[in-house]
Design an enzyme around this catalytic site. Structure first.
Site: not given
Lengths: 382, 382
Positions: B222, B315, B97, B341, B312, B195, B93-95, B310, B272
């Site tokens: 945003g 589990c 946020f 999980h 995983c 934005q 990311d750009s930083g 599940c 994300d």
């Protein structure tokens, strides 16, 4: 199948020996190191990690599990093995050492030990009978008798009294143990614990008393509690001749990798210690060149693994620089990776010791190991 | 090979599509969820876990890595991939946020953003040019332009100004990015960020401006900052027609499993979010029946896995009772198992969404998924 122990090789130059400890659940090649799984987990590691690392037996802390989540809950969940998803052997300590070192206001009497929980201050009375109840409810493979751990230094009279109380409790543990029905599938054994401070004659007296009662194995307790290293080894050496060579010998709470090798030389079969796991979580790992404080600034740009001679997951994938960053950033992955490495190093050291004994070259191997470990290269980042 | 994106299937009933995002380092099947690796680690997980879970791309936080350990160190160590031992894709990311949400005293100007580190209070000026420098030093596969994140609610005039600044910075990012030599082996791409708050016309204006500059992909920023869910989806829907269908579309910082499915329905390719990892560390996991607060006392003796549906590692091996105990005992294994999980659940949800799109049955699948997830069985321990 009850616990069996078979000696498989003995070194020609010292007391070092290999053996196989086995019960219906599995087998343990000795000399063996038992990682400590205090609260039903070896901190930061998964049970799949322990398997991969070659752990064949781990230690559970009776005191901690009794307080939280409680042995009735673990029993209801099918025992400690099923609760924590671990199908290899578990040795449980008696809780005596934790009561002594962690609990508040602990008071000893013939009856047992009264203490207040370090978690919530609640009052408890731990008797030899309850100690057996708890360990059998957990489904332990190897239970330990309740013993009185003595502080160092201690007066001889206090050491004598501790031996007497330990023997009295050991007898009651034996009786209680033999009358309790184990939880399903468990086939538990009971080990006695030799106390006596740094008085060889008291330790001998204690061991004779324990052997009269009869146990499946014998442990040396109350060592590595502040006495000089030389005094500890004196006690180990003094205790060995009286041991039953057909039973496993367990040196409790010891120690560094060097201590393990020194213990093996003197005939010890089993070890446990929080050092590799606790130190790793604080940023210090054991390597083939000694301790390495990976948190140190000198490693900020060091592209090498923690131990260039190591084949563990951590050393195969990560640099000191990355692990140092994780410690600086307080990321738990730092603790995972460091713990994985140090436990691997302990297990690998035991594997190499066993191979050396098997080949009749333990003396030479151990000298080389100690020399390299004490070279301290790891601590200097050279 | 520069980043390519190929649409491979489109659902007949909605905007959902599958695709392949690829560069010389590897490929990512979309729609994809990117776990967040804030400080060069997805908290509590090892990189081998991420591989096993099927993670093909993860997100690194430029703000955090810039402050600690610093991009010069990571560059010296061969870039972020080598530093953290991860050979699949990384989006940084750009930083912007984090400056907005974490840093103290952040002040915006055309020049850039001045802020004080949340770690030590040190003063920094983050410009579009520095933002590109840092991300390229890290060796990012996909860099994001520096943007101005707007708080919710905001005046229209503020939203207009934020769009203008975001476009100004985007142009400077593009120029800087095109003039910086990537670190060895890296073949980075640059995404623009739309934005405009909850004003559809401003978002359209921003997107038009970004497309004039030209980027390898476009992100919706945003959102999920406090506005009603309906407003967020309105903005996503309003933004889609103007998007370049030949480029990946990335909805930043979103969201719950339900949000992911709703986003996929509207044509989003990349997501994300810290939710699965952050919530897991606090004792709440996502399951096929909704959220499950495994720390709750109701699970103290529950022998079932977190999610009976599940597959995983967690589990397959551990009960709710055990994991609850680990949380009570403050053992980090609790966080590891819960994180494993929840990340698995997110990745598995994306796999199932892709399969459903491929088979032209996304609409029916997503309705069934949402119905089951919202049934909330998981939260009641039934």
């Amino acid at each position: 199948m009850p616990l069996t122990f078979t000696e498989t090789a003995r070194d020609p130059d010292c007391e070092a020996r290999t053996g196989v400890l086995a019960n219906s659940r599995g087998r343990v090649l000795t000399p063996a190191f038992m990682p400590v799984g205090t609260q039903a987990t070896v901190k930061t590691l998964r049970q799949s990690d322990l398997r991969s690392l070659g752990v064949e037996i781990l230690l559970g802390n009776t005191y901690h599990l009794y307080l939280r989540p409680g042995h009735p809950l673990i029993k209801d969940m099918g025992g400690l093995h099923r609760f924590m998803s671990w199908d290899r052997l578990i040795l449980t300590d008696s809780g005596g050492f934790q009561v002594w070192s962690l609990a508040e206001l602990n008071r000893l009497s013939t009856e047992g030990v009264r203490f207040r929980s370090h978690l919530d201050g609640s009052a408890h009375l731990f008797t030899p009978e309850l100690c057996m109840d708890v360990q059998l409810a957990l489904g332990s493979d190897i239970a330990m008798v309740l013993d009185q751990c003595l502080e160092y230094p201690a007066e001889r009279a206090d050491a004598e009294a501790a031996v007497a109380l330990t023997l009295h409790w050991a007898k009651r543990c034996r009786i209680a143990f033999d009358h309790i029905e184990p939880v399903g599938g468990a086939d538990p054994s009971l080990f006695g614990i030799v106390q006596g401070g740094i008085h060889a004659d008291l330790r001998e007296r204690c061991l004779v008393g324990l052997r009269e009662i009869g146990f499946d194995g014998y442990a040396l307790g109350g060592l590595s509690v502040g006495e000089p290293k030389s005094a500890m080894w004196d006690m180990v050496e003094a205790g060995m001749p009286g041991m039953d060579a057909a039973r496993p010998r367990y040196l409790m709470g010891v120690g560094t990798p060097e201590d393990l090798v020194e213990g093996v030389r003197r005939g010890v079969d089993l070890f446990d210690c929080v050092l590799p796991t606790r130190n790793a979580r604080k940023g210090t790992v054991f390597t083939s060149r000694g301790r390495l404080v990976v948190k140190n600034a000198v490693y900020a740009r060091d592209p090498r693994p923690l131990d260039p001679d190591c084949s563990c997951y951590t050393c195969a994938h990560y640099s000191r620089a990355y692990i140092r960053h994780l410690f600086q950033a307080m990321e738990t992955l730092a603790q995972e990776l460091a713990t994985l490495h140090s436990v691997h190093f302990y297990l690998e050291t035991m594997r190499r010791a066993r191979a050396a004994i098997h080949d009749g070259r333990f003396d030479a191997w151990s000298r080389g190991f100690l020399e390299q470990t004490r070279s301290g290269e790891g601590t200097h980042g050279a």
